[in-house]
Scaffold this motif. Structure first.
Motif, mmCIF file in Angstrom:
data_model
loop_
_atom_site.group_PDB
_atom_site.id
_atom_site.type_symbol
_atom_site.label_atom_id
_atom_site.label_comp_id
_atom_site.label_asym_id
_atom_site.label_seq_id
_atom_site.Cartn_x
_atom_site.Cartn_y
_atom_site.Cartn_z
ATOM 1 N N ASN A 33 -0.675 5.110 0.706
ATOM 2 C CA ASN A 33 -0.494 6.414 0.069
ATOM 3 C C ASN A 33 -1.760 6.765 -0.710
ATOM 4 O OD1 ASN A 33 2.120 6.345 1.034
ATOM 5 N ND2 ASN A 33 2.988 5.649 -0.873
ATOM 6 N N GLN A 34 -2.114 8.043 -0.712
ATOM 7 C CA GLN A 34 -3.340 8.493 -1.376
ATOM 8 C C GLN A 34 -3.078 9.749 -2.202
ATOM 9 O OE1 GLN A 34 -6.647 9.010 1.315
ATOM 10 N NE2 GLN A 34 -5.962 7.335 2.590
ATOM 11 N N VAL A 35 -3.862 9.918 -3.271
ATOM 12 C CA VAL A 35 -3.785 11.105 -4.124
ATOM 13 C C VAL A 35 -5.185 11.672 -4.295
ATOM 14 C CG1 VAL A 35 -3.235 11.985 -6.418
ATOM 15 C CG2 VAL A 35 -1.793 10.228 -5.396
ATOM 16 N N TRP A 36 -5.313 12.978 -4.058
ATOM 17 C CA TRP A 36 -6.568 13.695 -4.261
ATOM 18 C C TRP A 36 -6.271 14.864 -5.197
ATOM 19 C CZ3 TRP A 36 -11.094 12.275 -1.630
ATOM 20 C CH2 TRP A 36 -10.928 11.289 -0.662
ATOM 21 N N GLY A 51 -8.306 18.087 -6.991
ATOM 22 C CA GLY A 51 -9.561 18.824 -7.081
ATOM 23 C C GLY A 51 -10.675 18.213 -6.256
ATOM 24 N N GLY A 52 -10.331 17.595 -5.125
ATOM 25 C CA GLY A 52 -11.329 16.991 -4.247
ATOM 26 C C GLY A 52 -11.749 15.582 -4.631
ATOM 27 N N VAL A 53 -11.140 15.015 -5.675
ATOM 28 C CA VAL A 53 -11.486 13.668 -6.135
ATOM 29 C C VAL A 53 -10.311 12.731 -5.845
ATOM 30 C CG1 VAL A 53 -12.051 12.251 -8.148
ATOM 31 C CG2 VAL A 53 -12.951 14.583 -7.959
ATOM 32 N N LYS A 54 -10.600 11.610 -5.197
ATOM 33 C CA LYS A 54 -9.547 10.630 -4.912
ATOM 34 C C LYS A 54 -9.262 9.813 -6.162
ATOM 35 C CE LYS A 54 -8.183 6.863 -1.928
ATOM 36 N NZ LYS A 54 -8.601 5.906 -0.918
ATOM 37 N N LEU A 55 -7.987 9.777 -6.557
ATOM 38 C CA LEU A 55 -7.576 8.977 -7.709
ATOM 39 C C LEU A 55 -7.092 7.618 -7.235
ATOM 40 C CD1 LEU A 55 -5.561 11.589 -9.800
ATOM 41 C CD2 LEU A 55 -8.013 11.109 -9.827
ATOM 42 N N GLU A 56 -7.322 6.613 -8.035
ATOM 43 C CA GLU A 56 -6.881 5.260 -7.717
ATOM 44 C C GLU A 56 -5.484 5.055 -8.296
ATOM 45 O OE1 GLU A 56 -8.423 3.187 -5.707
ATOM 46 O OE2 GLU A 56 -10.060 4.613 -5.463
ATOM 47 N N ILE A 57 -4.478 5.551 -7.577
ATOM 48 C CA ILE A 57 -3.085 5.387 -7.976
ATOM 49 C C ILE A 57 -2.487 4.326 -7.059
ATOM 50 C CG2 ILE A 57 -0.835 6.521 -8.213
ATOM 51 C CD1 ILE A 57 -2.890 7.751 -10.081
ATOM 52 N N LEU A 58 -1.812 3.335 -7.626
ATOM 53 C CA LEU A 58 -1.192 2.316 -6.795
ATOM 54 C C LEU A 58 -0.216 2.972 -5.837
ATOM 55 C CD1 LEU A 58 -0.458 -0.488 -9.414
ATOM 56 C CD2 LEU A 58 -2.286 -0.422 -7.718
ATOM 57 N N SER A 59 -0.213 2.516 -4.611
ATOM 58 C CA SER A 59 0.555 3.144 -3.547
ATOM 59 C C SER A 59 2.027 3.339 -3.928
ATOM 60 C CB SER A 59 0.443 2.322 -2.269
ATOM 61 O OG SER A 59 1.031 3.005 -1.194
ATOM 62 N N GLY A 60 2.630 2.366 -4.575
ATOM 63 C CA GLY A 60 4.030 2.461 -4.957
ATOM 64 C C GLY A 60 4.308 3.456 -6.064
ATOM 65 N N VAL A 95 2.735 6.517 -6.290
ATOM 66 C CA VAL A 95 2.321 7.861 -5.891
ATOM 67 C C VAL A 95 3.457 8.861 -6.075
ATOM 68 C CG1 VAL A 95 1.576 9.279 -3.939
ATOM 69 C CG2 VAL A 95 0.469 7.101 -4.389
ATOM 70 N N SER A 96 4.688 8.494 -5.737
ATOM 71 C CA SER A 96 5.804 9.429 -5.895
ATOM 72 C C SER A 96 6.049 9.737 -7.371
ATOM 73 C CB SER A 96 7.076 8.905 -5.227
ATOM 74 O OG SER A 96 7.474 7.684 -5.792
ATOM 75 N N HIS A 97 5.841 8.760 -8.255
ATOM 76 C CA HIS A 97 5.973 9.006 -9.698
ATOM 77 C C HIS A 97 4.902 9.982 -10.166
ATOM 78 C CE1 HIS A 97 5.253 8.124 -13.998
ATOM 79 N NE2 HIS A 97 6.567 8.207 -14.019
ATOM 80 N N PHE A 98 3.668 9.794 -9.702
ATOM 81 C CA PHE A 98 2.585 10.710 -10.046
ATOM 82 C C PHE A 98 2.900 12.110 -9.534
ATOM 83 C CE2 PHE A 98 -1.364 12.916 -9.050
ATOM 84 C CZ PHE A 98 -2.006 12.857 -10.273
ATOM 85 N N ASP A 137 2.038 7.434 3.495
ATOM 86 C CA ASP A 137 1.961 6.632 4.707
ATOM 87 C C ASP A 137 3.380 6.276 5.121
ATOM 88 O OD1 ASP A 137 1.104 5.000 6.766
ATOM 89 O OD2 ASP A 137 0.876 3.265 5.465
ATOM 90 N N HIS A 138 3.775 6.752 6.279
ATOM 91 C CA HIS A 138 5.137 6.471 6.760
ATOM 92 C C HIS A 138 5.106 5.547 7.916
ATOM 93 C CE1 HIS A 138 7.152 9.291 4.141
ATOM 94 N NE2 HIS A 138 6.175 10.140 4.390
#
Length: 62
Positions: A3-6, A8-17, A19-22, A61-62
Motif C-alpha cells: 500500500n502507498q500514500v502520495w 501533493g506528489g510526495v510519497k509518505l512512508e506510512i506502514l502498509s497496515g 494506510v487505511s487509518h491515514f 495492494d489487493h
C-alpha cells in the motif's frame, strides 16, 4: 507492491497496515474544513497542510 500514500506528489512512508487509518484521518480532516494535520507513526512524523484541493493518492495492494 505494498500500500502507498502520495500527498501533493510526495510519497509518505506510512506502514502498509496503517494506510487505511491515514485515509480515514485525512477524510475526516478535510470534512472538518482542512488545515494542518499532524500524523505520527513509529519513527515517521508528518505535519501536512491539507485542503479539499490537495492531491491525495492512496494505492491499495489487493
Amino acid at each position: 507492491m505494498a500500500n502507498q500514500v502520495w500527498v501533493g506528489g510526495v510519497k509518505l512512508e506510512i506502514l502498509s497496515g496503517d494506510v487505511s487509518h491515514f485515509d480515514q484521518a485525512v477524510r475526516e480532516h478535510i470534512d472538518a474544513g482542512g488545515g494542518w494535520l499532524a500524523y505520527s507513526q513509529e519513527r515517521h512524523h508528518y505535519q501536512l497542510h491539507i485542503t479539499a484541493g490537495t492531491d491525495i493518492v492512496i494505492v491499495y495492494d489487493h
